[in-house]
Write a protein that holds these residues in place. Structure first.
Motif, PDB file in Angstrom:
ATOM      1  N   ILE A  82       9.701 -21.711  19.083  1.00 18.37           N
ATOM      2  CA  ILE A  82       8.341 -21.410  19.526  1.00 18.37           C
ATOM      3  C   ILE A  82       7.517 -22.679  19.339  1.00 18.37           C
ATOM      4  CG2 ILE A  82       6.316 -19.949  19.182  1.00 18.37           C
ATOM      5  CD1 ILE A  82       8.833 -18.466  20.237  1.00 18.37           C
ATOM      6  N   ARG A  83       7.004 -23.175  20.433  1.00 20.36           N
ATOM      7  CA  ARG A  83       6.265 -24.426  20.401  1.00 20.36           C
ATOM      8  C   ARG A  83       4.777 -24.147  20.276  1.00 20.36           C
ATOM      9  NH1 ARG A  83      10.995 -25.070  22.885  1.00 20.36           N
ATOM     10  NH2 ARG A  83      12.030 -27.070  22.908  1.00 20.36           N
ATOM     11  N   GLN A  84       3.999 -24.821  21.016  1.00 14.97           N
ATOM     12  CA  GLN A  84       2.544 -24.755  20.869  1.00 14.97           C
ATOM     13  C   GLN A  84       1.928 -23.444  21.360  1.00 14.97           C
ATOM     14  OE1 GLN A  84       0.896 -27.903  23.220  1.00 14.97           O
ATOM     15  NE2 GLN A  84       1.444 -26.969  25.146  1.00 14.97           N
ATOM     16  N   LEU A  85       0.785 -23.142  20.805  1.00 15.42           N
ATOM     17  CA  LEU A  85      -0.028 -22.023  21.263  1.00 15.42           C
ATOM     18  C   LEU A  85      -0.637 -22.388  22.604  1.00 15.42           C
ATOM     19  CD1 LEU A  85      -1.595 -19.339  20.734  1.00 15.42           C
ATOM     20  CD2 LEU A  85      -3.367 -20.776  19.695  1.00 15.42           C
ATOM     21  N   LEU A  86      -0.551 -21.474  23.561  1.00 14.69           N
ATOM     22  CA  LEU A  86      -1.125 -21.705  24.884  1.00 14.69           C
ATOM     23  C   LEU A  86      -2.387 -20.884  25.117  1.00 14.69           C
ATOM     24  CD1 LEU A  86       2.172 -21.673  26.988  1.00 14.69           C
ATOM     25  CD2 LEU A  86       0.902 -23.676  26.143  1.00 14.69           C
ATOM     26  N   VAL A  87      -2.374 -19.623  24.686  1.00 16.13           N
ATOM     27  CA  VAL A  87      -3.487 -18.704  24.975  1.00 16.13           C
ATOM     28  C   VAL A  87      -3.690 -17.744  23.819  1.00 16.13           C
ATOM     29  CG1 VAL A  87      -4.284 -16.823  26.496  1.00 16.13           C
ATOM     30  CG2 VAL A  87      -3.052 -18.768  27.473  1.00 16.13           C
ATOM     31  N   VAL A  88      -4.962 -17.473  23.526  1.00 16.45           N
ATOM     32  CA  VAL A  88      -5.353 -16.329  22.709  1.00 16.45           C
ATOM     33  C   VAL A  88      -6.341 -15.538  23.559  1.00 16.45           C
ATOM     34  CG1 VAL A  88      -6.504 -15.489  20.624  1.00 16.45           C
ATOM     35  CG2 VAL A  88      -5.118 -17.565  20.524  1.00 16.45           C
ATOM     36  N   ASP A  89      -6.082 -14.259  23.721  1.00 12.21           N
ATOM     37  CA  ASP A  89      -6.933 -13.396  24.549  1.00 12.21           C
ATOM     38  C   ASP A  89      -7.378 -12.211  23.702  1.00 12.21           C
ATOM     39  OD1 ASP A  89      -8.209 -12.105  26.669  1.00 12.21           O
ATOM     40  OD2 ASP A  89      -6.342 -11.563  27.696  1.00 12.21           O
TER      41      ASP A  89
END
Length: 170
Positions: A82-89
């Protein structure tokens, strides 16, 4: 109860009371996975209509990225980084559900061996397929489609996105 930081027992009791009465959020953790052609992996759940991103709901006290990795192992037999965070909704209450936080992480590009060996590993998924981004947007439910689109923009160098109900937050 009145806080008393000078007494560890009283302070912990005060914190426990707050913990018991404050709201708790449901957490969804999905992963964007791609093949060498740049297509995106979608999965078809058996318990709801339509297509979805791989991932699922976090268990109690489970970090979102760990929930995403666990769901990939359980549902696809895949051990992915699991790499970087892309979205938080932030998803508003809807139907019978309270609000939730939905995360999307980058799972990277799968090698050909991983792609050809992918298959549903439990009863929660009936199918999977790799599709172009424009096709994925048409297969995903509306709010998830907007979240997916934000994740694709983040992958292209736009950095992580915060959304409210699938919409860009001011």
């Amino acid at each position: 109860m009145r806080p008393n930081p000078g007494s560890p027992d009283a302070w912990n009791a005060y914190l426990a009371e707050g913990n018991a009465t404050q709201a708790r959020k449901r957490v969804a953790a999905d992963v964007v996975l791609r093949n060498a052609a740049g297509e995106f992996l979608l999965v078809k759940p058996t318990y709801k209509p339509g297509w979805d991103l791989p991932g699922g709901m976090a268990e109690a006290n489970e970090a979102p990225e760990r929930a995403a990795a666990r769901e990939l192992r359980e549902e696809l037999g895949l051990t992915a980084v699991i790499r970087q965070l892309l979205v938080v909704d932030w998803v508003a209450p809807h139907g019978p559900w309270d609000d939730q936080l939905a995360f999307i992480f980058d799972g990277g590009v799968l090698d050909e061996v991983a792609v050809t060996s992918l298959r549903p590993h439990d009863y929660e998924l009936s199918e999977l397929r790799f599709v172009r981004a424009c096709e994925a947007k048409g297969l995903l439910r509306e709010r998830l489609s907007r979240r997916f689109e934000a994740a694709v923009h983040a992958l292209a160098g736009g950095g992580p996105r915060y959304l409210r109900n699938g919409e860009r937050s001011p």
